[in-house]
Design an enzyme around this catalytic site. Structure first.
Site, short mmCIF file in Angstrom:
data_model
loop_
_atom_site.label_atom_id
_atom_site.label_comp_id
_atom_site.label_asym_id
_atom_site.label_seq_id
_atom_site.Cartn_x
_atom_site.Cartn_y
_atom_site.Cartn_z
N GLU A 94 2.79 74.46 2.60
CA GLU A 94 2.06 73.17 2.55
C GLU A 94 2.86 72.26 3.48
OE1 GLU A 94 -0.43 73.53 -1.38
OE2 GLU A 94 1.48 72.57 -1.63
N CYS A 107 5.37 65.70 6.72
CA CYS A 107 6.21 65.95 5.52
C CYS A 107 6.09 67.50 5.75
CB CYS A 107 6.01 65.48 4.19
SG CYS A 107 7.01 66.25 3.01
N CYS A 118 15.76 73.10 -9.28
CA CYS A 118 15.54 71.68 -9.81
C CYS A 118 14.58 71.76 -10.93
CB CYS A 118 15.23 70.88 -8.69
SG CYS A 118 16.34 70.75 -7.22
N CYS A 121 10.79 69.86 -10.18
CA CYS A 121 10.14 70.15 -9.06
C CYS A 121 9.35 71.48 -9.17
CB CYS A 121 11.25 70.52 -7.79
SG CYS A 121 10.44 70.74 -6.23
N1 SAH Z 1 15.17 70.79 -1.15
C1 SAH Z 1 15.13 69.52 -0.14
C2 SAH Z 1 13.93 69.18 0.55
C3 SAH Z 1 12.82 68.77 -0.60
S1 SAH Z 1 12.68 67.24 -0.71
C4 SAH Z 1 15.58 68.55 -1.26
O1 SAH Z 1 15.83 68.81 -2.53
O2 SAH Z 1 16.00 67.25 -0.69
C5 SAH Z 1 11.73 66.73 -1.96
C6 SAH Z 1 12.03 65.59 -2.71
O3 SAH Z 1 11.20 65.32 -3.86
C7 SAH Z 1 13.31 65.52 -3.35
O4 SAH Z 1 14.04 64.54 -3.06
C8 SAH Z 1 13.11 66.08 -4.67
O5 SAH Z 1 14.37 65.92 -5.51
C9 SAH Z 1 11.95 65.10 -4.86
N2 SAH Z 1 11.13 65.72 -6.05
C10 SAH Z 1 11.42 67.15 -6.52
N3 SAH Z 1 10.37 67.07 -7.43
C11 SAH Z 1 9.86 65.78 -7.80
C12 SAH Z 1 8.88 65.17 -8.69
N4 SAH Z 1 8.26 66.10 -9.71
N5 SAH Z 1 8.52 63.82 -8.65
C13 SAH Z 1 9.30 63.17 -7.40
N6 SAH Z 1 10.10 63.86 -6.88
C14 SAH Z 1 10.44 65.18 -6.82
#
Ligand code: SAH
Length: 347
Positions: A94, A107, A118, A121
Site C-alpha cells: 500500500e 508515503c 513492533c 504496528c
Molecule cells: N519501519 C520503518 C518505516 C515505517 S514508518 C519505521 O519503523 O520507521 C511507520 C511509522 O508509524 C513508524 O514511526 C511507526 O513506529 C509508526 N507506527 C506504527 N504503528 C503505529 C500505530 N498503530 N499508530 C501510530 N503510529 C504507528
C-alpha cells in the site's frame, strides 16, 4: 504466469548500453531506451516510437517491463488517498497520498510485509514476503504524483519512506529507487524533500552516513528506555539505545542533517515522568526534532493513546529545554491509511 525474461528496469544505464553494443547497435540506443523506461514511464516496448521495430523485437525477446498496477484507490474524507498496489507477481503493498494546504506527500512502502515485530504496528502482523525492487518503489511515487496532479492540481512535493516495511533492511533497492527519483533521468526531485524512516538499525544508519546520502532520516523511537523499547519493539534488544545513539552521532557528524524522532505516547506505557526525562536526555545527544504522532489503534486495546495532558507534558518538557516538537494529527484514519495501519486489508 511469471515470465522467465529479465526485468529490463533491473539494468543500470551502463548495462543497457552494453546490451546494445553486444548486439551490434550503438551504445546511445541504451540511453534512448533508458529514458523511455524511467522518465517517460513506458509500460510496453511498443510505445518506444523512436526505436526501430527490429530493436523493439530484440528487447521483447530478452526482457519484460514489470510495472505495478493500482488495484484499488480509496479516498478519505480528509483528502488522503490510499492505493492498494499490485506487483507483477501478484503480491500487494500500500502507498498513501497525504495532502496539506502547502504540500503533497507520498508515503511509500519498501517491503511486502515487514520482518520487524513492533507490537503496535499492523504491518508487523504480516510476515515479510520480499523486498520491493527499485522500480516498484519508483512506480509508487509516479502513481501518487499522477493522483496529486489529478485530484489536487499540483505535483507531488515530498516523499516519506513510512509505508510498509523497514527501508534499511532493503537498503540497496531503496537507495537505487531514490537515485532514480532524484535523477534528472527520473523524476528530478530534490533529496531534501525525501525522508527515510527507520525503526533504528545502527549499522545501516552508519552506512547511510558513509554513502553520503542527501535525504533526511527519521527514527521511530517511541521510548528512550532500553527495557521498555525491548518490550514494545522486541527486535531492538539486538540494538540497544547506546548503539543507536552512537550511529546517530556518526550520521550527524557526516551529514550535518538533524534527525526526526517519531514518538507515540501510550497510556500507562510511556506517559510517566521518567519516560519524559529519558526522551529529553536522549534529545540532547544529537540535533533533532520530535514528532509526537497520534496512535492509530490496531488491536484489542493493549496500546491506547495517552491523554492530551500526557502529550502536553512531553511538549512542555521538550520545549523548556529548547527542543523542537510537533504534535502530528493522523490522516486517512477512516480508510486505514494512517501510520501503522497498512495491512492490505482491502484486498
Ligand atoms: N519501519 C520503518 C518505516 C515505517 S514508518 C519505521 O519503523 O520507521 C511507520 C511509522 O508509524 C513508524 O514511526 C511507526 O513506529 C509508526 N507506527 C506504527 N504503528 C503505529 C500505530 N498503530 N499508530 C501510530 N503510529 C504507528
Amino acid at each position: 504466469m511469471e515470465s522467465k525474461k529479465k526485468d529490463i528496469r533491473a539494468l543500470t544505464k551502463e548495462q543497457l548500453r552494453a546490451f546494445f553494443v553486444s548486439n551490434g547497435d550503438k551504445a546511445f540506443r541504451g540511453n534512448q531506451v533508458y529514458e523511455w523506461l524511467w522518465s517517460k514511464g513506458a509500460h510496453q516496448f511498443e510505445a518506444m516510437t523512436n526505436i526501430s521495430k527490429e530493436t523493439r523485437r530484440l528487447l521483447e525477446d530478452a526482457f519484460v517491463i514489470n510495472h505495478i498496477r493500482v488495484d484499488q484507490m480509496q479516498r478519505s474524507s480528509d483528502g488522503t488517498i490510499k492505493n492498494a498496489v499490485r506487483l507483477h507477481d501478484g503480491l500487494t503493498v500500500e502507498s498513501v497520498l497525504i495532502p496539506t494546504p502547502t504540500r503533497t506527500t507520498a508515503c511509500v512502502s519498501s517491503q511486502v510485509g515487514c520482518s520487524l515485530d513492533c507490537k503496535f504496528c499492523a504491518t508487523a502482523q504480516l510476515k515479510r514476503m520480499r523486498n520491493l525492487n527499485p522500480d516498484e518503489i519508483y512506480d509508487q511515487v509516479v502513481a501518487i504524483d499522477n493522483e496529486s496532479r489529478l485530484y489536487h492540481n499540483r505535483p507531488l512535493s515530498n516523499i516519506v519512506f513510512m509505508g510498509m516495511g523497514e527501508p534499511l533492511m532493503n537498503y540497496n533497492n531503496v537507495l537505487k529507487a531514490i537515485e532514480m527519483i532524484t535523477s534528472d533521468e527520473g523524476l528530478g526531485m530534490s533529496p531534501k524533500r525525501i525522508i527515510v524512516s527507520t525503526s533504528g538499525i545502527p549499522k545501516m544508519i552508519k552506512k547511510l552516513a558513509d554513502d553520503e546520502v542527501r535525504f533526511g532520516l527519521a527514527v521511530s523511537l517511541h521510548t528512550a528506555i532500553n527495557e521498555l523499547r525491548a518490550e514494545i519493539m522486541p527486535f531492538s534488544k539486538k540494538f540497544p539505545l547506546e548503539e543507536l545513539r552512537e550511529s546517530l552521532e556518526y550520521w550527524y557528524a557526516k551529514t550535518g542533517s538533524r534527525i526526526t524522532y517519531e514518538y507515540v505516547v501510550w497510556k500507562g506505557i510511556n506517559d510517566r515522568k521518567e519516560d519524559i526525562e529519558a526522551l529529553v536526555r536522549f534529545c540532547g545527544y544529537v540535533p533533532c526534532k520530535v514528532n509526537l504522532i497520534e496512535y492509530n489503534p490496531i488491536d484489542d486495546g493493549q496500546f491506547q493513546q495517552a491523554s492530551s495532558q500526557a502529550t502536553d507534558n512531553y511538549v512542555d518538557a521538550l520545549e523548556k529545554r529548547g527542543f523542537v516538537v510537533n504534535v502530528r494529527r493522523s490522516r486517512g484514519k477512516d480508510i486505514d491509511a494512517a501510520c501503522g495501519q497498512l495491512a492490505n486489508k482491502s484486498v
